[in-house]
Design an enzyme around this catalytic site. Structure first.
Site, short mmCIF file in Angstrom:
data_model
loop_
_atom_site.label_atom_id
_atom_site.label_comp_id
_atom_site.label_asym_id
_atom_site.label_seq_id
_atom_site.Cartn_x
_atom_site.Cartn_y
_atom_site.Cartn_z
N THR A 172 0.83 -1.20 0.00
CA THR A 172 0.00 0.00 0.00
C THR A 172 0.86 1.25 0.00
OG1 THR A 172 -1.95 -1.02 1.01
CG2 THR A 172 -1.68 1.34 1.34
N SER A 212 4.60 -6.84 -1.53
CA SER A 212 4.49 -6.97 -0.08
C SER A 212 4.99 -8.34 0.33
CB SER A 212 3.03 -6.78 0.35
OG SER A 212 2.93 -6.52 1.72
N ALA A 213 5.86 -8.39 1.33
CA ALA A 213 6.53 -9.63 1.70
C ALA A 213 5.60 -10.70 2.24
CB ALA A 213 7.63 -9.35 2.73
N THR A 235 13.70 4.97 10.57
CA THR A 235 14.56 3.85 10.94
C THR A 235 14.11 2.59 10.23
OG1 THR A 235 14.97 4.84 13.11
CG2 THR A 235 15.43 2.48 12.86
N CYS A 266 -8.60 -6.50 2.70
CA CYS A 266 -8.66 -5.10 3.10
C CYS A 266 -10.08 -4.56 3.03
CB CYS A 266 -7.75 -4.25 2.23
SG CYS A 266 -8.25 -4.20 0.52
#
Length: 394
Positions: free
Chosen positions: A78, A203-204, A243, A329
């Site tokens: 996304t 997306s993993a 980070t 979703c």
């Protein structure tokens, strides 16, 4: 008394929502969680963290057959879709996309176009789930298209887009091409040395990595009016400040390496299991339709419409089977699937559609159990509907 739905799942067939984490990915996440350093720090612990990030970047680049320097890590597809569309959009130029795209593309495109009337064109779909190519050619022929965004594989039907002619036509018209490849990566090969898209999102967790990490591919040399979504410390070459999620990225890289090793075997096996599920269900239940069956599809996706049996009732009648009535979703949305409606299904038909999605860990036993449960659930729901209708008539 314990509710049956509280028991363990007998068959997990919702890989398009999220795949079970691969053992290699879990091990990489746990290992990276023990690293103290910030990947942006120059001391030894920081370099140790950064090393894990770059190893993962190489694994993902190897899977896509691109350069590691073309990979930008994000929080998921996304964010990658948002970043790609917002970076590539040019004022005064139109965005062309498809009516069956994921909301992350459709809603972002609409947001970009809201202050520029006429700057977004949403292409119609054919009944087989493919983009209407004549309409695409006509739009490109107008000469004011800046970006074409079409998904590589649909998240509800598994229907595949042939990206090569899309890229050729778009580039000839001076437009960039983005593809949301979230469902494609890890299920079929997508070689970026052959498919010349400019931007690609993934997306993993769709291919066995952890949730909360994804990536955007940006082809080297792509002319972009660069606009990062998140500003700050300038991480990821200024594309995505913040980070780095070292454990998530490490897990994504390990999952990508496992896909590279196993994909050829998985494609053949998962295709056979999907076909077996469809055959067992459609031969035992009248009034079934497999959506997108006439088009090329992902190996592990079966979108089945059960006439007269609402999907929510069918799934409630088989609580040990993990499936979906559409995109995860959009779960709980008051409207039926926009994908199925775009393919020409009626609202009632769309509301009677269940999506089964298989993957690398799906077993033949799960398919047998699921098929039996689906057949029983559909018959049970139809009988209850008929009884209710009969009682109402009297």
């Amino acid at each position: 008394m314990r509710d049956e739905s509280d028991g363990p799942v007998s068959a997990y067939l919702d890989y398009n929502a999220t795949a079970p984490i691969r053992p290699e990915a879990l091990a990489a996440v746990v290992d990276a969680l023990q690293v103290v350093g910030n990947a942006s720090s120059v001391h030894h612990p920081g370099r140790d963290a950064a090393y894990r990030v770059e190893v993962a970047r190489r694994h993902l680049a190897d899977l896509l057959n691109c350069s590691p320097g073309e990979i930008i890590f994000t929080s998921g597809a996304t964010e990658a879709n948002n970043l790609a569309l917002r970076a590539a959009h040019r004022r005064g130029a139109r965005i062309v996309t498809g009516s069956a795209e994921h909301p992350a593309v459709l809603e972002t495109s609409r947001d970009l176009a809201q202050n520029e009337p006429g700057s977004l064109t949403v292409l119609p779909m054919r009944a087989d789930g493919l983009v209407e190519t004549v309409a695409l050619e006509e739009e490109l022929g107008r000469g004011d298209v800046g970006l074409v965004s079409l998904m590589a594989a649909n998240n509800e039907t598994g229907v595949l887009t042939d990206l090569t002619p899309v890229v050729k036509a778009a580039h000839a018209a001076g437009a960039l091409v983005h593809t949301d490849a979230t469902q494609m990566i890890g299920r079929l090969t997508l070689d970026l040395s052959e498919v010349d898209v400019d931007l690609l999102s993934l997306s993993a967790h769709k291919f066995g990595g952890p949730q909360g990490v994804g990536a955007l591919f940006v082809r080297r040399g792509t002319p972009l009016p660069f606009r990062p979504l998140i500003t700050g410390g300038g991480q990821e070459k200024g594309w995505r400040a913040g980070t780095l999620n070292v454990p998530g990225i490490a897990g994504a890289g390990a999952a990508a390496a496992a896909v590279s090793r196993d994909l050829a075997d998985d494609v053949a096996r998962v295709t056979q299991l999907r076909d077996q599920l469809e055959h067992m269900v459609t031969t035992a239940v009248d009034g079934c339709r497999i959506n997108g069956q006439q088009a090329p599809r992902l190996p592990g996706v079966a979108s089945i419409t059960f006439a007269g049996a609402p999907a929510d009732a069918v799934m409630a009648a088989m609580p040990r089977i993990a499936a979906s009535d559409g995109s995860a979703c959009a779960s709980g949305a008051p409207t039926p699937s926009h994908v199925l409606l775009a393919m020409g299904l009626s609202r009632e038909e769309a509301e009677c559609t269940v999506r089964f999605s298989l993957g690398y860990a799906t077993t033949a036993d799960e398919i047998a159990v699921a098929a039996e449960a689906v057949v029983r659930a559909v018959h049970q729901v139809r009988a209850a509907m008929a009884a209710t209708a009969g009682a109402a008539a009297h």
